[in-house]
Each structure stands twice: as C-alpha cells, then as structure tokens.
Design a protein around this motif. Structure first.
Motif, PDB file in Angstrom:
ATOM      1  N   CYS B  31      -1.903  -6.500  -0.834  1.00 42.08           N
ATOM      2  CA  CYS B  31      -3.243  -6.087  -0.412  1.00 42.08           C
ATOM      3  C   CYS B  31      -3.716  -6.962   0.744  1.00 42.08           C
ATOM      4  O   CYS B  31      -4.223  -6.447   1.758  1.00 42.08           O
ATOM      5  CB  CYS B  31      -4.189  -6.202  -1.605  1.00 42.08           C
ATOM      6  SG  CYS B  31      -5.737  -5.399  -1.330  1.00 42.08           S
ATOM      7  N   VAL B  32      -3.528  -8.285   0.616  1.00 35.98           N
ATOM      8  CA  VAL B  32      -3.965  -9.192   1.684  1.00 35.98           C
ATOM      9  C   VAL B  32      -3.194  -8.878   2.959  1.00 35.98           C
ATOM     10  O   VAL B  32      -3.774  -8.785   4.054  1.00 35.98           O
ATOM     11  CB  VAL B  32      -3.752 -10.658   1.243  1.00 35.98           C
ATOM     12  CG1 VAL B  32      -4.018 -11.589   2.413  1.00 35.98           C
ATOM     13  CG2 VAL B  32      -4.651 -10.982   0.081  1.00 35.98           C
ATOM     14  N   GLY B  33      -1.893  -8.678   2.814  1.00 34.47           N
ATOM     15  CA  GLY B  33      -1.079  -8.357   3.979  1.00 34.47           C
ATOM     16  C   GLY B  33      -1.556  -7.088   4.657  1.00 34.47           C
ATOM     17  O   GLY B  33      -1.686  -7.028   5.882  1.00 34.47           O
ATOM     18  N   ALA B  34      -1.857  -6.070   3.842  1.00 37.78           N
ATOM     19  CA  ALA B  34      -2.262  -4.792   4.409  1.00 37.78           C
ATOM     20  C   ALA B  34      -3.622  -4.908   5.078  1.00 37.78           C
ATOM     21  O   ALA B  34      -3.841  -4.339   6.156  1.00 37.78           O
ATOM     22  CB  ALA B  34      -2.297  -3.737   3.317  1.00 37.78           C
ATOM     23  N   LEU B  35      -4.538  -5.685   4.455  1.00 42.22           N
ATOM     24  CA  LEU B  35      -5.853  -5.856   5.079  1.00 42.22           C
ATOM     25  C   LEU B  35      -5.709  -6.578   6.408  1.00 42.22           C
ATOM     26  O   LEU B  35      -6.359  -6.231   7.397  1.00 42.22           O
ATOM     27  CB  LEU B  35      -6.788  -6.625   4.139  1.00 42.22           C
ATOM     28  CG  LEU B  35      -7.303  -5.810   2.963  1.00 42.22           C
ATOM     29  CD1 LEU B  35      -8.095  -6.687   2.020  1.00 42.22           C
ATOM     30  CD2 LEU B  35      -8.171  -4.658   3.452  1.00 42.22           C
ATOM     31  N   ALA B  90      -1.704  -0.941  -3.125  1.00 39.47           N
ATOM     32  CA  ALA B  90      -1.809  -2.254  -3.755  1.00 39.47           C
ATOM     33  C   ALA B  90      -2.878  -2.257  -4.841  1.00 39.47           C
ATOM     34  O   ALA B  90      -2.723  -2.896  -5.883  1.00 39.47           O
ATOM     35  CB  ALA B  90      -2.132  -3.301  -2.694  1.00 39.47           C
ATOM     36  N   VAL B  91      -3.988  -1.530  -4.585  1.00 42.70           N
ATOM     37  CA  VAL B  91      -5.039  -1.470  -5.603  1.00 42.70           C
ATOM     38  C   VAL B  91      -4.552  -0.660  -6.806  1.00 42.70           C
ATOM     39  O   VAL B  91      -4.844  -0.961  -7.956  1.00 42.70           O
ATOM     40  CB  VAL B  91      -6.315  -0.837  -4.997  1.00 42.70           C
ATOM     41  CG1 VAL B  91      -7.374  -0.628  -6.055  1.00 42.70           C
ATOM     42  CG2 VAL B  91      -6.846  -1.721  -3.887  1.00 42.70           C
ATOM     43  N   TYR B  92      -3.768   0.374  -6.511  1.00 42.35           N
ATOM     44  CA  TYR B  92      -3.353   1.327  -7.537  1.00 42.35           C
ATOM     45  C   TYR B  92      -2.232   0.774  -8.408  1.00 42.35           C
ATOM     46  O   TYR B  92      -2.182   1.013  -9.613  1.00 42.35           O
ATOM     47  CB  TYR B  92      -2.873   2.588  -6.813  1.00 42.35           C
ATOM     48  CG  TYR B  92      -2.548   3.777  -7.671  1.00 42.35           C
ATOM     49  CD1 TYR B  92      -3.530   4.681  -8.026  1.00 42.35           C
ATOM     50  CD2 TYR B  92      -1.252   4.010  -8.098  1.00 42.35           C
ATOM     51  CE1 TYR B  92      -3.235   5.789  -8.786  1.00 42.35           C
ATOM     52  CE2 TYR B  92      -0.946   5.116  -8.864  1.00 42.35           C
ATOM     53  CZ  TYR B  92      -1.948   6.004  -9.201  1.00 42.35           C
ATOM     54  OH  TYR B  92      -1.641   7.097  -9.952  1.00 42.35           O
ATOM     55  N   GLY B  93      -1.332   0.021  -7.751  1.00 46.18           N
ATOM     56  CA  GLY B  93      -0.072  -0.352  -8.366  1.00 46.18           C
ATOM     57  C   GLY B  93      -0.124  -1.007  -9.738  1.00 46.18           C
ATOM     58  O   GLY B  93       0.500  -0.508 -10.680  1.00 46.18           O
ATOM     59  N   PRO B  94      -0.831  -2.141  -9.893  1.00 43.78           N
ATOM     60  CA  PRO B  94      -0.711  -2.870 -11.171  1.00 43.78           C
ATOM     61  C   PRO B  94      -1.037  -2.022 -12.386  1.00 43.78           C
ATOM     62  O   PRO B  94      -0.270  -2.002 -13.356  1.00 43.78           O
ATOM     63  CB  PRO B  94      -1.719  -4.000 -11.001  1.00 43.78           C
ATOM     64  CG  PRO B  94      -1.889  -4.159  -9.544  1.00 43.78           C
ATOM     65  CD  PRO B  94      -1.688  -2.824  -8.938  1.00 43.78           C
ATOM     66  N   ALA B  95      -2.171  -1.292 -12.319  1.00 39.72           N
ATOM     67  CA  ALA B  95      -2.558  -0.501 -13.497  1.00 39.72           C
ATOM     68  C   ALA B  95      -1.548   0.609 -13.760  1.00 39.72           C
ATOM     69  O   ALA B  95      -1.218   0.917 -14.908  1.00 39.72           O
ATOM     70  CB  ALA B  95      -3.947   0.099 -13.284  1.00 39.72           C
ATOM     71  N   TYR B  96      -1.031   1.190 -12.667  1.00 42.75           N
ATOM     72  CA  TYR B  96      -0.058   2.275 -12.838  1.00 42.75           C
ATOM     73  C   TYR B  96       1.207   1.775 -13.491  1.00 42.75           C
ATOM     74  O   TYR B  96       1.733   2.374 -14.429  1.00 42.75           O
ATOM     75  CB  TYR B  96       0.253   2.895 -11.467  1.00 42.75           C
ATOM     76  CG  TYR B  96       1.366   3.911 -11.521  1.00 42.75           C
ATOM     77  CD1 TYR B  96       1.138   5.183 -12.026  1.00 42.75           C
ATOM     78  CD2 TYR B  96       2.647   3.592 -11.099  1.00 42.75           C
ATOM     79  CE1 TYR B  96       2.148   6.110 -12.097  1.00 42.75           C
ATOM     80  CE2 TYR B  96       3.671   4.512 -11.165  1.00 42.75           C
ATOM     81  CZ  TYR B  96       3.417   5.767 -11.666  1.00 42.75           C
ATOM     82  OH  TYR B  96       4.433   6.687 -11.739  1.00 42.75           O
TER      83      TYR B  96
END
Lengths: 317, 677
Positions: B31-35, B90-96
């Motif tokens: 997420c940090v990388g993408a931002l 990145a936001v979606y990944g962990p919960a999925y």
C-alpha cells in the motif's frame, strides 16, 4: 442566446415527447384496430391505463430485493434523458455552439436507451421466474444485433456532417435539403427495419401478447405492478417516440432553426405529420406481416446491416 | 516507492510464523509503495503538457551496460494506473486471504510485492536491459501467484501462462537486442536516435515482432489462450492486478515501441502498423466478449472481458497510428484517439479491478465460482451487489459511468477519423466503430447474465443461501475503485490533464486538455473537419439523469391507499423454487445459436421417459463450447510438433553411423547455402 435557453428548449422538447408518447401508441392501436375491422379503444386509452397504474398498489415478488424497486425509476429516468437529446421543434443552426453545457449527442442517446434496456433486464431477473429471464435473454440478444446497425446508420450520416450531434445533423441536413441521394435511401431503409425492432413491433416482437413463446419485452414487465409498471410502460411509450424522432432528425429534418413562436408551431405541426406517417407505417407492417421466428431475426436485421453498410460505403468510397 | 515494495516483500519473509502478521505487513508495504507510486506519477504528469522527466542512474551491475530508471509522461500515466489498482488490492488483500486463502502467506505476500514492484520497474525502465529484467520479474512473480493456491488445474494454467509469456519475452529480446546492436547501447535515448537510421522494412519487421511479443502478454486474439486460464487461478486481488494492470504494461510496451522508439523521425507511421493494430483490436474485442458470454465461471468470464477491453484500447491506438502526423484535423483526431485509448486504460483498470474484487467477495463468501450455483446474493450481500452492478454498468459502456466516456471518445475518433481518411481506410474505421458498438451490446448482455444470475433471483445452493457480507476493508477497496468509475464518468474533463503529458510525448502538437476540453473542463468536444464537431457534457447529462430519477422516484413514492404487498412469483401453479430461475446457460443460448459457427457448441441430451413420451422421468444435459483459437490453431500446432518429434525419434536409431551421416549432410547443406560468398 442566453445560457438558459438551450436547456429550456431541450427540457421542453423532452416534456413534449414524454407527454405525446402514449398518444402515438394509442394512434397506432386505433389504426391497427381499424385495419382489422374493429372499432378499437380510443386513442387516449394509453393515458387511462397509465393513470390507473399510478393509482394502484404494488405486489412485489417475495424473492425480489432493492434492485426490483429501483429499476423502474432508473429506466424511466434514462429514457427521459434520451428524450432530451433529439431535436423536435427546433434545431440549432450552428454545430455544437448552441449550449454552454451540451446535453449530448446521438451516441449518448443510444447509450441512455441501452442503459434503460440493461436495467429492465436486470429487474426481470430479480423476480426469479422463468418468463422474466426468457424475456431478458431474448431482448438482450436482439439488442446486441440492433445496436451496431443503429450506430452504423447514425455514422452514415455523421461522416458527412462531421458531427454526431443530432441538432447539428438536422441543421446541416436542413440546409442542403433536396439532395436526398442513394446513401440516404439505403440508410433510411435500414433505419425503418431497426424502427420495427427498437419499438418492439411485429415482425420482431408482438406488443399485444403475453404468450411466452412470442414475447420479448412484455416478458420482462410481467412481475411489475402499480407505479413500477407505470414507469416501465411510460418508458416504453417514450422510447418509441424517441426512436421515431431520431428517424426524423436523421433523414427528414425539416426542423425550423428559429425559436419564434410561429416557427415552433410550424415545427410542431411538421413533427406531428411525420410522426403520423411513421405510425401509419408501423400499423400497416403490424397488420400485414406475421411475427418472425426468433432465430430468423438475425437474417431480418442482417438486411438492415447490409443496407447501412452500403450507405456508409457509398458515402466514403 | 521501490523501497516500500522491497520492505513489504522482506517483511513477509521475516514474519513467517504468524500468517496474519505476514499478510498485514506485506500488504501495508504494498500500500505504501503504491501510494508513493501515485504521488510520483502525479508529480510527473502534472508538469503541464511537456511533463517532468525523472532520471535515476542505477549502480552498474553489468560490465557491458549501465542501468537507469527514467520516468517520463507516458510511463508516469501507466504508473498511476498500476498504483491505483495496487492500493485497492493492498486494502483488499489481507481480509480476502484470511477468508479464502489456501496458499502460504509468505509466498503470496512476497509474490504480490515483487509483482507490483517489477511492473513499476518496467514502466520506469530507461534502458532495454532494465525493461527486459523487470518484464521477466513480472512474469515470474505473477506465475508464482497463479500457482500459489495449489491444485492440478492451477498448475496447468501456470504452465500455459509461462510458456506463452516466455515465447513473448523471447520475441521482445530479439527486438531489443537487434536495436541495441544498432545503437551500441541499451539506453532508450541511444536506441531512439539510432532507430531513425533504420530502413522502412527493417523498422516494420521489428515492430511486428515486438507486437507479437507484447500481444502474447496483452492477450490479443489469437494469443489469448493463457489468459482465461491464468487470471482466474490467482487470488482475486491478484487477478484484479493481472487483468486490470499487467495487460496494460504490455500495451505500454506497444506505445513505447510503436510510437516512440521505432517511429520514423518525421512523417506518418507506416499505414500497415495502424491497420494491423486496428484489425487486431477489433477482432480481440468482438471475439473476447463473445467467448465471455458463454462462460459460467465468474472469474473466467471477467478474464475474457479483459481480452475484449485490450481490443478496445488497441482500436484507439491503431486509429491514432493511422492518423498520426498527417497534419491538419487528422492530428487533432489522432490525439483524441490516443487520449481515448489511454483513458480506457485507466477506466478498464478501475472497473475490471472492481469486478474482480466483487467476484472475489462472492468467492470468499460462498467459495463458489460457478454462477449456476449462486443466485440471490443481492439481498445477503447488498454492498457487493450494488458495487458489482456499478462495475457492470461501467464495463458495458453505459452512461453515466466511465466506460461510456472513453468509448464515446473512441467512437468519435473512429467516425470523424474515418471521414478524414475516406476510401478503404475510412470505411474500415467506421466498420470498426460498428464492431465497437456490437462489443458494447454483447458486453451488456453478458453482464445482465453475470449480475442477474449471481446476485438476483433465488439462491441455487446452500452455500449461496448462507452467504454473509464481506469485511469492511474489502468493501472499502471496492468503493475506492467504484468512486474512480463514477468520478471519471461524471467529470471526465478534469482527468484530461493527466493525459496531456503522455499524448504530447508520443504525438507532439497539442494535448487533449487543449483539444478535448477546449470549452472548459465540463464539456468534452471532438472536432471534425471544417468547424463541425460534437460536444458533450457528461456532468450536465448525469445531473439531468439524477434529477429525473429523483422526480420519478418522488412520483412513485407518493403515498397511496394500497400498500406494497409481497407475494410469491407465479410459476404456473407449482411451488416456486430456484430451478424456475433462468440459468446462465439458458440466458446465453440465443447468442450461442446465432454465433454457432464460432462456438461450435456441443451438446448431449439423454432423456428417460415414462409410459408416454410426454412424461419425463429423468433428463441429463451436457454441453460446452470450444475456443476456436485453441482447437484450430494450438491443437494443430501441438499435433504438428508431436508429428515432427515422432518423425525425429523414428530416425534417431542410436547408431553412430546414422548421426555421422546427419552431421555430414548438415555441413554440406550449410556450405551450399552460406559458402558461396
């Protein structure tokens, strides 16, 4: 011209089309009845049906969810948005400069109609009966075959006019009236084939039947009732008159370019006369042909594609 | 930015004990990388029409070349697209992965970080060597992710994918190595300078080789066969990245090579390039959506739609190539066409990402991908359903969302450009526009099916009946992408300034913000010949639509005497159950009939009747369609290879005399062929 005038004109024309839509259906039904040696209902019957529907309550399928309730509203809104895009009484003389915030062109018009069709089909699947699904499947199939041909017809005119703005096309054609060549005739022929398909009439669809073997559009409306059905039926009337107005804007554009009251009245008269001609055409075709088998439709629409393609080829080569 | 990806990748290796921590750490790195990528890209594209070019020299790893990173307007725009989808993933990944992950967390997190990182590196590459290395890294990382969930089918998908990808890479290596040998350096600037000295045929041969290599990665028909296998096999947020973004990196390659590195110094591009790209694009668009219609696996259906959308983007690129540098109105239309292609790149990333995340939500809630077993999810998962519907409307190119805007621009470019070119080329462009309309109609039919069968009606299985709404973080990721769809749809004028830098970089002349939004940011205009043109304000259209919807809703919601009642759907007197609902197979049947020549549908029906033929005891139905490219091209190719292999084997007897004879014959032939000079 002020900022408000083009908008006011567009909204006025939209209101006119929405109000006149049911009348056209009534006229077609009356003509059909007379051709079949019946007296038929009065030409105001569609209005009576609509007000009756609006007063009624709603019965909703117990499997249906929020989509089912939202769909009729969105369908009517998108069809009305399409109605704001066809010139009826007034066509701006100069291309694209009429409004500081132009509402859209022929492609957006077809887009709004496609959105309406998409949402109607979604609503049909929400009720969870086989008829709705069947209607949705068939309607989407016919639509996929109609849409490219319709675009091709529009493009056959716009490659010459250099724009897809309907007002500008009508204005452009009004200026060079009298030069109605072979490409126009071919494209008009294709457009008349499509008019039958888009308004859901024989030989493509039969608007009078609720028999599962024949119906396309009606199948999708089967589970709706009350105000929801009111929206969908009014949307269908509106779509019919919008497609008729599209035919006129592309091929028969004797539309005044001034906003004087007299010119507007003249425009209204001309519009009424042309619409009546198209209504007679629809009634005659409906009374003299049988509905085609569903899987013969690609060939029928193929004729439309061929003549639209020839029209474009004649224009460009 | 690269640092954050690396940190995310290593973090996952350091914390292998707890799957949850590894996933959280790895995805925050992503997420940090993408931002950081978003920030960098916006800084680069916001520098006005010329754009800002960043240059970073890397430490020399090889004695024969130095590596560098150069980010110009074109790369920055694609980096922006990559980064937006990467943030959502990145936001979606962990919960999925918590709900549906079956692979090892370390591999997943390492893979996704390397994958996105190497995509960013491809876009920033300043020389051919960096480009090829990062390209290979992208392939390998995504391969890892494809096979990460295990299973026989995934392994097969991975194998097909990696073979096709490497065939493409091999072609690209040929192109870059021959360019580098001309230039004497791997650096893009040197290659660009040296390429002007190439002769016309050399240039064209290199371009077509590169197009084939990049086309294999972009999934252009007939090189698409790996795509519907590999994309569904990966975890859903990775599918979103592969489908929404990785294909775009290949299209970046087409633009970089076709319009930048290999383009002649002056004058129009060879017409054969534009023609080829336009025809490939139209074919991919129509074939992709036609095959998508017959899929019942939600993710596979979406993968075929990627073939379609890559085709639409290529149509824009092809038209831009045909019109570029012809002077006069054609130049403006070329810029419009390229802007349409780039905008569709962004749009497709947004809505395809959204749809894959939606499919992932369905998958994590039900563990089912087959639509025929789903149904009725709309009431159990309203957020996912409405967001998926938003994506469906956008991908079907319906107003007022973003898909319509970029297709509108493509239509204008094709039709007005056709009017400019006239003759055969003009006719081809207008027919391509009609093919685009067919694509839009078929996509709408396909998504009525996909959405309707999955989310509406009655649940067709116990798992679908017990589904629950997904975690808030997954919803947030989908909302982010849906917001992109709505914003680009309603106020597209503000996005045009992002397209300035890449379009000016590739075509010169005026940028789209000077052409398309010439009448202010709220109005899009397309200029035809001699003052005629079309203008459209999506903002006004959307406002009108919203106002009308409110008005109609007000009329419908007006209180009336009779209340709303619920009743079961009438099913001709029988008890309503989910088997009355129309299935996906049935929905697509009319089109299967009409396009039977393409699908070659196979069906087997077994009936067991009672005493009379009207009483049906049991019915078994089986049917499928084939991918013509697979049966007609690849299976024949495979058969040919096998035949050759058998022929070679039957002549490899193991006797030394035979081999000596072969060597002698080869030597003789070589001398005859090359020894004359």
């Amino acid at each position: 011209m002020g900022r408000a005038t083009p908008w006011a004109l567009a909204l006025g024309q939209m209101a006119l089309l929405v109000l006149l839509g049911p009348l056209v259906t009534g006229v077609i039904q009356k003509l059909k009845a007379r051709l079949q040696c019946r007296r038929g209902a009065g030409i105001l019957q569609p209005y009576r049906d609509l007000t009756k529907l609006l007063r009624k309550g709603t019965v909703q399928a117990d499997t249906a969810g929020s989509f089912f309730r939202a769909v009729p509203v969105l369908v009517l809104a998108s069809t009305c948005a399409a109605a704001a895009l066809v010139p009826v009484l007034f066509a701006p003389p100069a291309a694209g400069s009429a409004s500081p915030l132009p509402l859209g062109d022929a492609i957006l018009l077809l887009g709004w109609l496609a959105l309406g069709r998409f949402l109607t089909a979604v609503g049909a699947l929400d009720a969870g009966g086989a008829f709705g699904g069947m209607g949705a499947s068939r309607e989407m199939t016919v639509a996929t075959l109609v849409e490219p041909v319709l675009m091709l017809v529009v493009f056959s005119v716009s490659v010459v006019a250099g724009t897809t703005d309907l007002g500008a096309i009508a204005g452009h054609l009004s200026l060079r009236r009298g030069s109605f060549g072979a490409p126009d005739i071919l494209a008009l022929f294709a457009m008349l084939v499509l008019l039958l398909a888009e308004t859901g009439r024989i030989p493509v669809d039969n608007p009078d039947t609720h028999l599962e073997l024949t119906m396309l559009h009606e199948g999708m409306l089967l589970e709706h009732s009350g105000p929801g059905l009111f929206c969908l039926v009014l949307a269908h009337h509106t779509k019919q008159i919008v497609v008729m107005a599209l035919v006129q804007a592309l091929f028969l554009p004797w539309i005044p370019a001034s906003t004087a009251p007299f010119a507007l009245a003249l425009g209204l008269g001309a519009f009424a006369a042309r619409t009546l001609v198209l209504a007679i055409f629809l009634a005659l075709v409906e009374s003299s042909y049988a509905k085609l088998r569903f899987f013969r439709l690609p060939q029928f629409l193929g004729i439309g594609f061929l003549s639209a393609f020839l029209a474009v080829a004649l224009r460009l080569l | 930015m690269i640092g954050a990806y690396a940190a995310g990748a290593t973090a996952s290796l350091l914390a292998p004990r707890s799957a949850r921590t590894a996933r959280a750490l790895g995805h925050s790195g992503l997420c940090v990388g993408a931002l950081a990528g978003v920030a960098l890209a916006i800084r680069c594209t916001a520098g006005g029409a010329s754009g800002t070019t960043l240059r970073v020299e890397l430490p020399s790893l090889f004695p024969f070349a130095h590596l560098s990173l150069v980010l110009d307007g074109l790369g920055a725009f694609f980096l922006l697209v990559v980064s937006i989808v990467a943030v959502a993933a990145a936001v979606y990944g962990p919960a999925y992965l918590r709900a549906h992950g079956t692979g090892s967390p370390a591999v997943e997190v390492l893979g996704i970080n390397l994958f996105v990182g190497s995509m960013a590196l491809v876009l920033c590459a300043g020389d051919a060597l960096t480009f090829l290395l990062a390209w290979e890294g992208m392939t390998l990382a995504s391969y890892t992710l494809v096979v990460s969930e295990g299973g026989e089918a995934d392994a097969h998908a991975g194998l097909v994918y990696i073979v096709m990808a490497h065939a493409g890479t091999a072609l690209l290596m040929v192109v870059f190595l021959s360019l580098a040998s001309h230039a004497g350096s791997f650096d893009f600037a040197a290659i660009r300078a040296a390429a002007t000295a190439l002769s016309g045929p050399e240039r064209s041969v290199l371009f077509f080789l590169a197009l084939a290599g990049l086309g294999a990665k972009a999934g252009v028909v007939p090189l698409h066969v790996w795509l519907p296998l590999a994309h569904p096999a990966a975890p859903s947020h990775v599918s979103a990245l592969m489908s929404g973004v990785m294909l775009k990196v290949a299209l970046y390659g087409v633009l970089r090579l076709g319009l930048d590195l290999l383009a002649p110094a002056a004058g129009p591009l060879p017409p054969s390039w534009g023609w080829t790209v336009l025809v490939l694009g139209s074919t991919s668009a129509v074939i992709g959506v036609l095959y998508a219609l017959q899929q019942h696996d939600l993710k596979r259906l979406l993968a075929f739609h990627s073939v379609e959308n890559v085709g639409i983007i290529l149509m824009g690129i092809g038209m831009a190539m045909l019109l570029a540098r012809r002077g006069g109105a054609a130049d403006a239309l070329a810029a419009l066409s390229l802007a349409a292609a780039l905008l569709h790149t962004l749009n497709h990333a947004a809505f395809k990402g959204l749809l894959f995340l939606g499919a992932g939500s369905v998958l994590s809630a039900t563990h089912l991908r087959n639509m025929e077993q789903l149904g009725g999810l709309g009431r159990r998962m309203p957020w996912t359903a409405w967001l998926f519907l938003t994506g469906a409307v956008a991908i079907s190119a319906l107003p007022p969302l973003n898909g319509f805007v970029s297709e509108w621009m493509t239509f204008q470019a094709l039709v007005l450009g056709g009017g400019q070119l006239r003759g055969g080329a003009g006719l081809a462009a207008v027919v391509a526009a009609s093919a685009l309309a067919l694509t839009g109609g078929l996509a709408a039919a396909c998504f009525v099916k996909a959405f309707g069968v999955t989310f509406l009606g009655r649940p067709r299985s116990a798992r679908a009946a017990e589904a629950v709404e997904v975690a808030p973080s997954m919803r947030a990721a989908m909302i982010l992408l849906a917001a992109v769809c709505v914003v680009v749809g309603v106020v597209p004028g503000y996005v045009m300034s992002l397209l300035d830098a890449p379009v000016v970089r590739l075509l010169g002349g005026a940028g789209p913000s000077a052409l398309v939004t010439v009448r202010g940011p709220l109005v899009l205009s397309a200029l035809g010949a001699a003052g005629a043109g079309t203008a459209l304000s999506m903002t006004a259209a959307a406002a009108l639509f919203a106002a009308l919807a409110l008005l109609v809703w007000g009329i419908c919601a007006w209180p009336r005497a009779a209340a709303r009642r619920l009743a079961p759907t009438w099913t001709c007197g029988m008890t309503p159950q989910s088997r009355f609902d129309y299935t996906a197979t049935a929905f697509a049947k009319p089109l299967r009939f009409i396009f039977a020549a393409l699908y070659r549908p196979r069906r087997e029906v077994e009936k067991e009747t009672g005493p009379t033929p009207y009483v049906l005891r049991r019915l078994r139905w089986e049917g499928d369609v084939v991918d013509l490219a697979e049966t007609e091209l690849y299976q024949r190719l495979q058969a040919g290879v096998m035949r050759t292999a058998r022929a070679v084997r039957s002549r490899s007897t193991g006797r030394i005399h035979g081999y000596i004879a072969y060597v002698l014959i080869t030597l003789l032939l070589t001398l005859l062929a090359f020894g004359r000079g």
